[in-house]
Write a protein that holds these residues in place. Structure first.
Motif, PDB file in Angstrom:
ATOM      1  N   VAL A  70       0.863  -1.186   0.000  1.00 33.05           N
ATOM      2  CA  VAL A  70       0.000   0.000   0.000  1.00 33.05           C
ATOM      3  C   VAL A  70       0.892   1.225   0.000  1.00 33.05           C
ATOM      4  CG1 VAL A  70      -1.916   1.201   1.137  1.00 33.05           C
ATOM      5  CG2 VAL A  70      -1.689  -1.288   1.399  1.00 33.05           C
ATOM      6  N   SER A  71       0.846   1.997  -1.078  1.00 36.48           N
ATOM      7  CA  SER A  71       1.644   3.232  -1.117  1.00 36.48           C
ATOM      8  C   SER A  71       0.899   4.321  -0.345  1.00 36.48           C
ATOM      9  CB  SER A  71       1.838   3.677  -2.575  1.00 36.48           C
ATOM     10  OG  SER A  71       0.596   4.104  -3.109  1.00 36.48           O
ATOM     11  N   GLU A  72       1.615   5.396  -0.030  1.00 37.60           N
ATOM     12  CA  GLU A  72       0.961   6.493   0.715  1.00 37.60           C
ATOM     13  C   GLU A  72      -0.169   7.100  -0.128  1.00 37.60           C
ATOM     14  OE1 GLU A  72       3.977   9.193   2.094  1.00 37.60           O
ATOM     15  OE2 GLU A  72       4.986   7.610   3.233  1.00 37.60           O
ATOM     16  N   GLY A  73       0.074   7.195  -1.428  1.00 37.21           N
ATOM     17  CA  GLY A  73      -0.951   7.763  -2.310  1.00 37.21           C
ATOM     18  C   GLY A  73      -2.190   6.888  -2.362  1.00 37.21           C
ATOM     19  N   ALA A  74      -1.980   5.564  -2.459  1.00 35.59           N
ATOM     20  CA  ALA A  74      -3.144   4.658  -2.506  1.00 35.59           C
ATOM     21  C   ALA A  74      -3.884   4.679  -1.173  1.00 35.59           C
ATOM     22  CB  ALA A  74      -2.667   3.242  -2.827  1.00 35.59           C
ATOM     23  N   ALA A  75      -3.144   4.769  -0.077  1.00 36.28           N
ATOM     24  CA  ALA A  75      -3.797   4.827   1.244  1.00 36.28           C
ATOM     25  C   ALA A  75      -4.664   6.075   1.337  1.00 36.28           C
ATOM     26  CB  ALA A  75      -2.741   4.815   2.350  1.00 36.28           C
ATOM     27  N   ARG A  76      -4.114   7.205   0.878  1.00 35.37           N
ATOM     28  CA  ARG A  76      -4.912   8.452   0.901  1.00 35.37           C
ATOM     29  C   ARG A  76      -6.168   8.276   0.062  1.00 35.37           C
ATOM     30  NH1 ARG A  76       0.112  10.980   0.748  1.00 35.37           N
ATOM     31  NH2 ARG A  76       0.120  11.025  -1.537  1.00 35.37           N
ATOM     32  N   TYR A  77      -5.995   7.658  -1.108  1.00 35.74           N
ATOM     33  CA  TYR A  77      -7.137   7.480  -2.031  1.00 35.74           C
ATOM     34  C   TYR A  77      -8.250   6.664  -1.380  1.00 35.74           C
ATOM     35  CZ  TYR A  77      -9.792   5.667  -6.030  1.00 35.74           C
ATOM     36  OH  TYR A  77     -10.806   5.320  -6.901  1.00 35.74           O
ATOM     37  N   MET A  78      -7.847   5.630  -0.597  1.00 30.21           N
ATOM     38  CA  MET A  78      -8.856   4.727  -0.011  1.00 30.21           C
ATOM     39  C   MET A  78      -9.423   5.261   1.311  1.00 30.21           C
ATOM     40  SD  MET A  78      -7.320   0.938  -0.855  1.00 30.21           S
ATOM     41  CE  MET A  78      -5.593   1.378  -0.664  1.00 30.21           C
ATOM     42  N   GLY A  79      -8.759   6.278   1.883  1.00 30.66           N
ATOM     43  CA  GLY A  79      -9.300   6.843   3.127  1.00 30.66           C
ATOM     44  C   GLY A  79      -8.386   6.672   4.322  1.00 30.66           C
ATOM     45  N   GLY A  80      -7.158   6.205   4.070  1.00 31.36           N
ATOM     46  CA  GLY A  80      -6.180   6.115   5.155  1.00 31.36           C
ATOM     47  C   GLY A  80      -5.725   4.693   5.440  1.00 31.36           C
ATOM     48  N   TYR A  81      -4.667   4.588   6.290  1.00 26.46           N
ATOM     49  CA  TYR A  81      -4.067   3.275   6.561  1.00 26.46           C
ATOM     50  C   TYR A  81      -5.066   2.336   7.249  1.00 26.46           C
ATOM     51  CZ  TYR A  81       0.357   5.719   5.672  1.00 26.46           C
ATOM     52  OH  TYR A  81       1.371   6.458   5.109  1.00 26.46           O
ATOM     53  N   LYS A  82      -5.871   2.895   8.147  1.00 24.76           N
ATOM     54  CA  LYS A  82      -6.810   2.038   8.878  1.00 24.76           C
ATOM     55  C   LYS A  82      -7.864   1.413   7.942  1.00 24.76           C
ATOM     56  CE  LYS A  82      -6.715   3.785  13.652  1.00 24.76           C
ATOM     57  NZ  LYS A  82      -5.971   5.074  13.624  1.00 24.76           N
ATOM     58  N   VAL A  83      -8.259   2.204   6.950  1.00 25.62           N
ATOM     59  CA  VAL A  83      -9.250   1.683   5.983  1.00 25.62           C
ATOM     60  C   VAL A  83      -8.636   0.525   5.210  1.00 25.62           C
ATOM     61  CG1 VAL A  83     -10.557   2.220   3.887  1.00 25.62           C
ATOM     62  CG2 VAL A  83     -10.464   3.878   5.770  1.00 25.62           C
ATOM     63  N   ALA A  84      -7.386   0.703   4.775  1.00 26.24           N
ATOM     64  CA  ALA A  84      -6.719  -0.359   4.003  1.00 26.24           C
ATOM     65  C   ALA A  84      -6.590  -1.633   4.848  1.00 26.24           C
ATOM     66  CB  ALA A  84      -5.347   0.122   3.559  1.00 26.24           C
ATOM     67  N   VAL A  85      -6.187  -1.482   6.095  1.00 27.14           N
ATOM     68  CA  VAL A  85      -6.027  -2.650   6.984  1.00 27.14           C
ATOM     69  C   VAL A  85      -7.388  -3.317   7.235  1.00 27.14           C
ATOM     70  CG1 VAL A  85      -5.407  -3.388   9.324  1.00 27.14           C
ATOM     71  CG2 VAL A  85      -3.923  -1.803   8.085  1.00 27.14           C
ATOM     72  N   ALA A  86      -8.389  -2.498   7.498  1.00 26.32           N
ATOM     73  CA  ALA A  86      -9.729  -3.051   7.789  1.00 26.32           C
ATOM     74  C   ALA A  86     -10.263  -3.815   6.588  1.00 26.32           C
ATOM     75  CB  ALA A  86     -10.682  -1.928   8.178  1.00 26.32           C
ATOM     76  N   MET A  87     -10.031  -3.255   5.388  1.00 28.65           N
ATOM     77  CA  MET A  87     -10.518  -3.912   4.166  1.00 28.65           C
ATOM     78  C   MET A  87      -9.869  -5.292   4.014  1.00 28.65           C
ATOM     79  SD  MET A  87      -9.783  -2.973   0.203  1.00 28.65           S
ATOM     80  CE  MET A  87     -10.190  -1.248   0.266  1.00 28.65           C
ATOM     81  N   ILE A  88      -8.544  -5.316   4.153  1.00 29.52           N
ATOM     82  CA  ILE A  88      -7.837  -6.592   3.951  1.00 29.52           C
ATOM     83  C   ILE A  88      -8.200  -7.593   5.046  1.00 29.52           C
ATOM     84  CG2 ILE A  88      -5.546  -7.689   3.847  1.00 29.52           C
ATOM     85  CD1 ILE A  88      -6.395  -6.065   1.340  1.00 29.52           C
ATOM     86  N   LYS A  89      -8.221  -7.122   6.297  1.00 26.86           N
ATOM     87  CA  LYS A  89      -8.559  -8.037   7.391  1.00 26.86           C
ATOM     88  C   LYS A  89      -9.969  -8.626   7.208  1.00 26.86           C
ATOM     89  CE  LYS A  89      -5.706  -6.639  11.348  1.00 26.86           C
ATOM     90  NZ  LYS A  89      -5.651  -5.875  12.627  1.00 26.86           N
ATOM     91  N   SER A  90     -10.914  -7.768   6.808  1.00 26.96           N
ATOM     92  CA  SER A  90     -12.297  -8.252   6.636  1.00 26.96           C
ATOM     93  C   SER A  90     -12.405  -9.220   5.465  1.00 26.96           C
ATOM     94  CB  SER A  90     -13.236  -7.063   6.380  1.00 26.96           C
ATOM     95  OG  SER A  90     -13.136  -6.142   7.419  1.00 26.96           O
ATOM     96  N   LEU A  91     -11.709  -8.904   4.387  1.00 28.18           N
ATOM     97  CA  LEU A  91     -11.738  -9.824   3.235  1.00 28.18           C
ATOM     98  C   LEU A  91     -11.135 -11.174   3.633  1.00 28.18           C
ATOM     99  CD1 LEU A  91     -10.685  -7.481   0.279  1.00 28.18           C
ATOM    100  CD2 LEU A  91     -12.874  -8.670   0.523  1.00 28.18           C
TER     101      LEU A  91
END
Ligand code: G3H
Ligand code: ZN
Length: 286
Positions: free
Chosen positions: A48-69
């Motif tokens: 997850v790049s910093e730009g992609a994290a910003r696009y998705m709504g932040g680091y927590k969103v990225a982690v939550a998405m992957i953990k839930s999937l």
């Protein structure tokens, strides 16, 4: 299961294959990468790049998405969530506290002493949390998000400096820039294999190859034989996805339901990732 990169990369290096880092751009990438890994019984690194994290709504969103999937899929293979090209100690700290299991501190644009100093700080914090760390020396050319390195600035890592950085910082893996480029290549890549071999012996840690898109299989195999245990791929998945979306919308111009064109493009990402896992030799290695 969610793990750091440490064990998976040491195992890959010891057994002569590489683990792919596939970048997360949105939900469909997360789905495709996790489905590919489970089907291939392959360890996987979700970058997850910093730009992609910003696009998705932040680091927590990225982690939550992957953990839930992973929970939804019942994922059994080892998965690392890795901050790609972290630009500062603060960003790495934020990602670690958001639940990332691995971070890259990319201070390759700074003088060696500064790179070593900030990398040491990141390693200290990361290892407290069981999080793995990647660092870089030399400059990977091309463009990845907002990380742009002009050709003139792109330069090869210096083996002695690589040894010094790895020894003084305790990083878990290391990315020596040796001619690879982020994004599409202009012509054949000219990788510095002799230096790679030297750096493999001098550092003794799994090596990372950035700019995996467009590198011929023969070079991939040679890099793996010279200690490369992590290979990053983003552009190739993005190009494959965009091509499919264009095809679907061209065939059905009246289409407007996003699931009707993003769904088929997700399958194309998955197929591309599966192909890479087989090329890197990580299939059936979970
Ligand atoms: O860190 C990400 C990779 O280096 C992406 O490289 O987009 O050329 O495959 P690529
Ligand atoms: Zn990269």
């Amino acid at each position: 299961t969610l793990v750091s990169m440490k064990e998976m990369l040491e195992k890959a290096k010891a057994n002569g294959y590489a683990v792919g880092q596939f970048n997360l751009n949105n939900l469909e990438y997360g789905q495709a990468i996790l489905q590919a890994a489970e089907e291939e019984k392959s360890p996987v690194i979700i970058g997850v790049s910093e730009g992609a994290a910003r696009y998705m709504g932040g680091y927590k969103v990225a982690v939550a998405m992957i953990k839930s999937l992973m929970e939804e899929y019942g994922t059994t293979v080892p998965v690392a969530i890795h901050l790609d090209h972290g630009s500062s100690f603060q960003e790495c700290a934020k990602a670690i506290h958001a639940g990332f299991t691995s971070v890259m501190i990319d201070a390759s644009a700074q003088p060696l002493e500064d790179n070593i100093a900030v990398t040491k700080k990141v390693v200290e914090l990361a290892h407290l949390h069981g999080v793995s760390v990647e660092a870089e020396l030399g400059r990977v050319g091309g463009q990845e998000d907002d990380l742009i390195v002009e050709d003139a600035e792109a330069m090869y890592a210096i083996p002695a400096e690589c040894e010094q950085l790895v020894q003084e910082t305790g990083v878990d893996c290391f990315a020596p820039a040796l001619g690879s480029v982020h994004g599409p290549y202009k012509g054949e890549p000219n990788l510095g294999f002799d230096r790679m071999e030297e750096i493999m012996h001098l550092t003794g840690v799994p090596l990372v190859l950035h700019g995996g898109t467009g590198i011929p299989t023969k070079d991939i195999k040679r890099a793996i034989s010279l200690g490369t245990a992590k290979i990053n791929v983003n552009t190739e998945n993005q190009i494959a996805q965009a091509k499919k979306v264009r095809e679907v919308l061209a065939e059905q111009p009246e289409l407007y339901d996003p699931r009707k064109y993003l769904g088929p493009s997700r399958d194309v990402i998955k197929e591309t990732v599966i192909g890479k896992m087989r090329e890197f030799g990580s299939s059936n290695k979970a």
